[in-house]
Design an enzyme around this catalytic site. Structure first.
Site, mmCIF file in Angstrom:
data_model
loop_
_atom_site.group_PDB
_atom_site.id
_atom_site.type_symbol
_atom_site.label_atom_id
_atom_site.label_comp_id
_atom_site.label_asym_id
_atom_site.label_seq_id
_atom_site.Cartn_x
_atom_site.Cartn_y
_atom_site.Cartn_z
ATOM 1 N N LYS A 63 0.846 -1.202 0.000
ATOM 2 C CA LYS A 63 0.000 0.000 0.000
ATOM 3 C C LYS A 63 0.874 1.243 0.000
ATOM 4 O O LYS A 63 0.638 2.180 -0.761
ATOM 5 C CB LYS A 63 -0.910 0.009 1.242
ATOM 6 C CG LYS A 63 -2.110 -0.903 1.101
ATOM 7 C CD LYS A 63 -2.849 -1.085 2.417
ATOM 8 C CE LYS A 63 -3.929 -2.148 2.254
ATOM 9 N NZ LYS A 63 -4.468 -2.633 3.528
ATOM 10 N N GLN A 107 -4.998 -1.336 9.633
ATOM 11 C CA GLN A 107 -4.894 -2.677 9.053
ATOM 12 C C GLN A 107 -5.529 -3.709 9.996
ATOM 13 O O GLN A 107 -5.197 -3.765 11.175
ATOM 14 C CB GLN A 107 -3.412 -3.020 8.807
ATOM 15 C CG GLN A 107 -3.168 -4.341 8.133
ATOM 16 C CD GLN A 107 -3.684 -4.394 6.698
ATOM 17 O OE1 GLN A 107 -3.508 -3.452 5.921
ATOM 18 N NE2 GLN A 107 -4.345 -5.488 6.355
ATOM 19 N N ASP A 130 -11.416 3.037 4.048
ATOM 20 C CA ASP A 130 -11.881 1.647 3.950
ATOM 21 C C ASP A 130 -13.407 1.593 3.801
ATOM 22 O O ASP A 130 -13.953 0.564 3.414
ATOM 23 C CB ASP A 130 -11.492 0.866 5.218
ATOM 24 C CG ASP A 130 -10.305 -0.061 4.985
ATOM 25 O OD1 ASP A 130 -10.042 -0.403 3.817
ATOM 26 O OD2 ASP A 130 -9.652 -0.434 5.980
#
Ligand code: NDP
Length: 304
Positions: A63, A107, A130
Site C-alpha cells: 500500500k 490494518q 476503507d
C-alpha cells in the site's frame, strides 16, 4: 461481452484484475497530478499497523509503495502487538486531527486486546478510506455519497466493464460479511440487479448459485463452489483468498479462491482468477478513495 451467455462457445473469458488495477492506478495518478498542479493539494494516506502479522506487513508495504507511485504522501505507523486499545485510539485521533492526512486505514486484524469496532468507529468518517465506519455504511445503504469499501468497489468496476449495463441481472453473493458480502450486495442493488445474499445457513446453495447471472464468492473456503453450481455463461467474481498445500511439494503452499477455477472456467462466461483477479483491485480502489477523500476535505472537485 454484453451477452456472455449467448456468446459462450468454449472456455470463459478471464477477467484480468492486474490489468484493471494498473489502469485505475494510472488514472488516479493522473488525477493526483492535476489536483497538485491546480490546487496545490497532495493527498495523504496513513496506514496504522498493530503487531507483526506477516500477511499484514506485506499488504502495508504494498500500500505504501503504490501510494507513493500514485504521487500521494504515504505515512506508516507501527505499533507493537502489545499495544493497548487506548494507544491505538490515541494514534487514530492524532491522524484525525492532522490536516496533511486525508485517508486513514487501520490494518485488520487487530490484536485481541483491541476492540476492532471501537477503533473503526473512532476514525473520522471523512478520512475512512476503507468505508467501514457506520456513517459510511449508512450513507451507502441510503444512497448518499460515501466512501465505498475497496474490494466491493473493485468487483463492481470489473463487472460493469465485463457486462455493461447490470440492470435486471440476477446476482447471488455468497458471504454476508460487513466488509465484503453486504457492501457488494448494496452496490449491485444500486445497479438494479436482483440480489440474493447467501451464507452458511442457506438451504441448497448449489441450486441458488445455478440461478445467478452474476455469482460473487466471498466465503473463505478453498474451491467450495464447483463448476456444476454455475449457470452456463454466468459472470463469476471470486473474492476468496485461501492458502492451500501445493500437491507433491512438501511445505509449499499456493493461493486459491472460493471457486473451483478449473471446473468453473469451462462453464462461466467470464471469471476472475485467484491470484490476479479481485486482489490487485483492492489497493487501486484504496488509492481512488484517498483521492476522493482529499478532494472532499479540500472542497475541490475530483478531476474527471
Ligand atoms: P468472513 O469470514 O467475515 O465471512 C465469510 C462469509 O461466508 C460469512 O457470511 C459466512 O456465513 C459465509 N460462509 C462460510 N461458510 C459458508 C458455507 N459453507 N456456505 C455458505 N456461506 C458460508 O470473510 P470475509 O468476508 O472477510 O472474506 C471472505 C473471503 O474473501 C476470504 O477468503 C478473504 O480472505 C477474502 N478477502 C479478499 C479480499 C481481496 O482483496 N481480494 C479482501 C477481503 C477479503 P455466516 O455469516 O452465516 O457465518
Amino acid at each position: 461481452m454484453a451477452d456472455a451467455a449467448e456468446q459462450k462457445t468454449g472456455e470463459a473469458c478471464i477477467i484480468d484484475g492486474k490489468a484493471f488495477a494498473a489502469g485505475l492506478r494510472a488514472t488516479v495518478g493522473a488525477k493526483v497530478a492535476k489536483v497538485k498542479s491546480e490546487h496545490g493539494l497532495t493527498p495523504g494516506l496513513a496506514v496504522v499497523l498493530v503487531g507483526e502479522d506477516p500477511a499484514s506487513q506485506i499488504y502495508v508495504r504494498n500500500k505504501g509503495k503504490q501510494t507513493l507511485e500514485a504521487g500521494m504522501n504515504s505515512y506508516e505507523f507501527k505499533l507493537p502487538d502489545t499495544a493497548s486499545e487506548d494507544e491505538v485510539l490515541t494514534r487514530v485521533e492524532a491522524l484525525n486531527a492532522d490536516p496533511d492526512v486525508h485517508g486513514i486505514l487501520v490494518q485488520l486484524p487487530l490484536p485481541e486486546q483491541v476492540n476492532e469496532a471501537r477503533i473503526l468507529d473512532a476514525i473520522d468518517p471523512a478520512k475512512d478510506v476503507d468505508g467501514f465506519h457506520v456513517i459510511n455504511v449508512g450513507r451507502l445503504w441510503t444512497g448518499l455519497p460515501s466512501l465505498v469499501p475497496c474490494t466491493p468497489q473493485g468487483c463492481l468496476i470489473m463487472l460493469k466493464d465485463t457486462l455493461g449495463n447490470l440492470t435486471g441481472k440476477k446476482a447471488l453473493i455468497v458471504g454476508r460479511s460487513n466488509i465484503v458480502g453486504k457492501p457488494i450486495a448494496q452496490l449491485l442493488l444500486r445497479e438494479h440487479c436482483t440480489v440474493t445474499l447467501a451464507h452458511s445457513r442457506t438451504q441448497d446453495l448449489a441450486a441458488e448459485c445455478r440461478t445467478a447471472d452474476i455469482l460473487v464468492a466471498a466465503v473463505g473456503r478453498p474451491q467450495m463452489i464447483r463448476g456444476d453450481w454455475i449457470k452456463p455463461g454466468a459472470t463469476v467474481i471470486d473474492v476468496g483468498i485461501n492458502r492451500v498445500p501445493k500437491e507433491g511439494e512438501d511445505g509449499k503452499t499456493r493461493l486459491v479462491g472460493d471457486i473451483h477455477f478449473g471446473e468453473a472456467v469451462k462453464v462461466a462466461g467470464a471469471i476472475t482468477p485467484v491470484p490476479g483477479g479481485v486482489g490487485p483491485m483492492t489497493i487501486a480502489c484504496l488509492l481512488n478513495n484517498a483521492l476522493i477523500a482529499a478532494c472532499r476535505q479540500a472542497g475541490v472537485d475530483v478531476p474527471d
